[in-house]
Design a protein around this motif. Structure first.
Motif, mmCIF file in Angstrom:
data_model
loop_
_atom_site.group_PDB
_atom_site.id
_atom_site.type_symbol
_atom_site.label_atom_id
_atom_site.label_comp_id
_atom_site.label_asym_id
_atom_site.label_seq_id
_atom_site.Cartn_x
_atom_site.Cartn_y
_atom_site.Cartn_z
ATOM 1 N N ARG A 63 0.857 -1.388 0.141
ATOM 2 C CA ARG A 63 -0.018 -0.029 0.250
ATOM 3 C C ARG A 63 0.831 1.189 -0.052
ATOM 4 O O ARG A 63 0.595 2.196 -0.589
ATOM 5 C CB ARG A 63 -0.808 -0.168 1.135
ATOM 6 N N LYS A 66 2.349 2.665 -3.279
ATOM 7 C CA LYS A 66 1.842 3.297 -4.343
ATOM 8 C C LYS A 66 2.260 4.879 -4.503
ATOM 9 O O LYS A 66 2.229 5.572 -5.505
ATOM 10 C CB LYS A 66 0.196 3.526 -3.773
ATOM 11 N N ARG A 303 -2.815 11.089 1.873
ATOM 12 C CA ARG A 303 -2.681 10.491 0.402
ATOM 13 C C ARG A 303 -4.233 10.633 -0.223
ATOM 14 O O ARG A 303 -4.550 10.898 -1.310
ATOM 15 C CB ARG A 303 -2.171 9.224 0.466
ATOM 16 N N CYS A 304 -5.400 10.496 0.626
ATOM 17 C CA CYS A 304 -6.589 10.385 0.190
ATOM 18 C C CYS A 304 -6.974 12.005 -0.200
ATOM 19 O O CYS A 304 -7.581 12.025 -1.105
ATOM 20 C CB CYS A 304 -7.274 9.891 1.336
ATOM 21 N N GLN A 307 -5.696 12.839 -3.443
ATOM 22 C CA GLN A 307 -6.559 12.337 -4.856
ATOM 23 C C GLN A 307 -7.845 12.418 -4.584
ATOM 24 O O GLN A 307 -8.436 12.356 -5.902
ATOM 25 C CB GLN A 307 -6.143 10.870 -4.667
ATOM 26 N N GLU A 408 -8.680 3.526 -2.241
ATOM 27 C CA GLU A 408 -7.585 3.224 -3.203
ATOM 28 C C GLU A 408 -6.070 3.453 -2.624
ATOM 29 O O GLU A 408 -5.255 2.687 -2.616
ATOM 30 C CB GLU A 408 -7.768 3.714 -4.512
ATOM 31 N N GLN A 409 -6.024 4.730 -1.999
ATOM 32 C CA GLN A 409 -4.420 5.262 -1.836
ATOM 33 C C GLN A 409 -4.340 5.000 -0.271
ATOM 34 O O GLN A 409 -3.136 5.118 -0.095
ATOM 35 C CB GLN A 409 -4.534 6.756 -2.200
ATOM 36 N N ARG A 625 -11.242 2.071 -10.698
ATOM 37 C CA ARG A 625 -10.893 1.675 -9.312
ATOM 38 C C ARG A 625 -11.850 0.543 -8.621
ATOM 39 O O ARG A 625 -11.145 -0.202 -7.696
ATOM 40 C CB ARG A 625 -10.969 2.982 -8.270
ATOM 41 N N ARG A 653 -5.499 6.385 -10.417
ATOM 42 C CA ARG A 653 -5.487 7.670 -10.010
ATOM 43 C C ARG A 653 -6.167 8.719 -11.009
ATOM 44 O O ARG A 653 -6.191 9.711 -10.835
ATOM 45 C CB ARG A 653 -4.008 8.320 -9.737
#
Length: 671
Positions: A63, A66, A303-304, A307, A408-409, A625, A653
């Motif tokens: 994870r 990424k 990170r969330c 994105q 996802e991130q 995704r 992404r």
């Protein structure tokens, strides 16, 4: 040993008692707080697949990688912490006896080699992370920094301690080499060079060991007093959060939305009891214990946030800040909840009451005032001047497109989308508080079976524009026996002019390839994706069961592996393939790009003219995704002779178009 080393050692041991007590106390408070959440019985098994996935994510850092610039540095720090704890605790011995070390292992060459790598790796890793944090500092415009809104005090504290620990491992070892010799160029390749710069001093080694020990003890003490510092606690809670993730096969919590649950059971229209069941999440205690574990584990890495399409287009939603708000509210309210406090929907106390219904004033007074104030705070609502602000502003909740970029991130597998849907469910089903545009959507879906409120017979209009026959079930064919695919047209594909072009093109290509397919025509109804994503769970179930009844009649007598559906809409694809099995509809569902690509490879479709142009492709969130379909559309375009030019954000992404999560039916008023 001498008087100084004995004194330092005694002080270290004495202070560590307070530090360990603080840390253990904090861990117990965290454990008891997480237990406030509702039951989640589906998270425990199967053991071995879950445990295996936890180990893979830990060791391989799947994870974290990424973000490649961070992944390797974080891996070094993680290993430095995990194994370095053993080396750090050796300082208990080294402070008293600078020449000493752990019995048995301290004499092994392998131990010295590992110690060397841990110290060096920790310093290199944490220095890299410190630089990265500074390059992404919130002094940048707020929405350009993924750390905007994060707790920098906690982050700086943790980074400083980790750096001191790494340096401590190096300096104690180098000091021992300078004082006692015995360097091995194979195991002490770096510290023996540092040792050349140091004097031979027993006291120096003892002081360095004391600093190494005290840095660890300060960390334990401070972290134990601040159990909402996810940047520190995630190194423990992340293991559990990964193990208990929604999908036991290791995939992230995308695809199907989490079923609506109450007290550990999945709620349906048949088994729901409005008097006792909790519909969605209207209070922090309505989330499951896994939800509380999610809130606790957030590292505030952002990170969330970096994105999130809502955040990047000026909306108030940041997945990170939303999770942080839920965490801070939950832990602030926890003393009230742990004391037995509860309120009904009207805000009246129902937890701390006696048999006659009177509030137990003494019990209520024993709860800290801050916790009592937090108990009066709404979870979701409008911000009203002069009143306590809600935990989550309504605009924030309804800005989410369910695109899944945050999930996802996230490096610790937080399930942001599921929590947002649960809060929406409560707002829709209990409070009836939702954007006004959704009222029309719900009404049209319930009465007409499509979002626009069009007549069902008009679903057949596009067929009249074709110059070949397209069989309609119940009209041109009474059985699926001689067909390969049921073509699920979808609401947009049947009613919306631009989407109808895709519908007609796909139908023509399937016919050209000799694929035998039929459509449902007027009997097709909306899959209910928008209803579910907007929080209207029971409307979704109503539409789903209606469609499943129709589909089962179509596939009656057909073996399971031949029940094939092809769709053009990414949302229909996800609903039919991932969510209908929850309510009894199990079919093989393919996206039209997958089927067409397969037909091209089988030479059943052959391009008659090359498209010698540059083409780009936007990955729909619910195809990419949510379902990991990335290659088929690209291979199909390559087969046409076009040159694919990727956008900066593509694949996992990809930038959301903004229509998911029922946002298709709401106006864009912010950002």
């Amino acid at each position: 040993m001498n008087s100084l080393t004995i004194t330092l050692g005694a002080i270290g041991v004495l202070l560590s008692v307070f530090s360990w007590s603080s840390f253990v106390s904090g861990a117990l408070r965290m454990f008891n707080t997480v237990r406030i959440g509702q039951s989640a019985p589906d998270r425990w098994r199967p053991f071995f697949p879950r445990f295996k996935q936890m180990i893979i994510e830990f060791i391989a850092h799947t994870r974290m990688n990424k973000f490649r610039s961070v992944g390797w540095a974080h891996w070094l720090v993680m290993i430095g912490f995990a194994l370095g704890m053993f080396v750090a605790m050796e300082a208990y011995i080294q402070t008293f006896n600078p020449a000493g070390g752990w019995p048995f292992v301290s004499g092994w060459a392998a131990y010295h080699f590992i110690d060397e790598l841990l110290g060096l790796g920790t310093v290199v890793g944490i220095t890299t992370l410190i630089v990265i944090r500074q390059l992404n500092h919130p002094r940048l415009p707020a929405r350009l920094s993924r750390f905007g809104g994060s707790n920098f005090k906690a982050a700086y504290f943790v980074e400083t301690i980790v750096l001191v620990e790494g340096l401590g491992m190096i300096m104690v070892k180098a000091g021992k080499i300078a004082t006692y010799g015995h360097a091995n160029p194979w195991t002490d390749f770096f510290t023996m060079q540092v040792a050349k710069l140091l004097p031979a001093s027993v006291v120096m080694v003892s002081v360095m060991a004391f600093v190494k020990l005290m840095s660890a003890m300060v960390w334990l003490y401070i972290v134990g007093r601040n159990i909402t510092w996810g940047v520190a606690w995630h190194r423990f809670s992340a293991f559990f959060n990964i193990y208990f993730k929604r999908e036991d096969d290791g995939t992230v919590a995308l695809g199907a939305a989490k079923p609506m649950m109450s007290k550990g059971k999945v709620l349906t229209m048949e088994n729901v009891d409005p008097d006792t069941d909790t519909l969605g999440a209207g209070n922090i205690e309505d989330f499951s214990w896994k939800g509380w574990l999610d809130f606790t584990t957030c590292t505030e890495c952002g990170r969330c946030q970096s994105q999130c399409p809502a955040w990047n287009t000026g909306k108030p939603l940041s997945p990170k800040l939303l999770i942080m708000s839920l965490r801070d509210h939950g832990y602030a309210k926890a003393p009230y909840l742990l004391a037995g406090g509860r309120k009904d929907m009207g805000g009246d106390e129902i937890g701390l009451v006696d048999s006659e219904g009177n509030v137990k004033e003494a019990a209520l007074a024993a709860i800290p005032e801050a916790a009592r104030l937090e108990a009066d705070r709404k979870l979701v609502g409008e911000t009203v001047e002069g009143e306590m602000a809600p935990v989550i502003d309504a605009e924030t909740l309804w800005s989410c497109t369910n695109c899944g970029a945050c999930v996802e991130q996230c490096p610790v597998d937080i399930e942001h989308v599921d929590h947002i849907i649960d809060m929406r469910r409560y707002q829709v089903l209990i409070e009836s508080e939702f954007p006004s545009e959704l009222a029309g959507l719900f009404k049209n879906l319930e009465n007409k079976g499509n979002p626009w409120g069009q007549n069902s017979k008009d679903r057949l209009n596009w067929i009249n524009e074709m110059d070949f026959e397209i069989p309609v079930f119940g009209k041109d064919a009474d059985s699926f026996e001689d067909y390969e695919y049921l073509f699920w047209v979808g609401c947009a594909g049947a009613y919306e002019d631009r989407a109808k072009k895709t519908t007609k093109a796909v139908a023509e290509l399937l016919a050209t390839a000799g694929v035998k397919f039929m459509v449902l025509g007027a009997d097709e109804t909306c899959t209910g994706d928008s209803a579910r994503r907007a929080g209207n769970e029971f409307l979704f179930q109503q539409l789903a069961m209606q469609n499943i009844e129709m589909l089962n009649s179509v596939f009656d007598g057909i073996e399971q592996k031949k029940r094939k559906i092809v769709v053009t809409c990414a949302h229909c694809f996800n609903a039919l393939g991932n969510e209908y099995p929850e309510v009894g509809g199990d079919y093989e569902v393919v996206h039209h790009t997958q089927l067409l690509n397969r037909l091209v490879r089988q030479k059943k479709l052959i391009p008659v003219a090359s498209v010698s142009e540059d083409v780009t492709y936007h990955d729909p969130c619910f195809l990419g995704r949510h379902n990991k379909v990335y290659d088929a559309p690209r291979e199909l375009m390559e087969a046409s002779g076009s040159k694919l030019v990727e956008m900066p954000r593509h694949g996992e992404r990809s930038m959301c178009c903004g229509a998911g999560g029922a946002r298709m039916w709401m106006e864009e008023n912010i950002g």
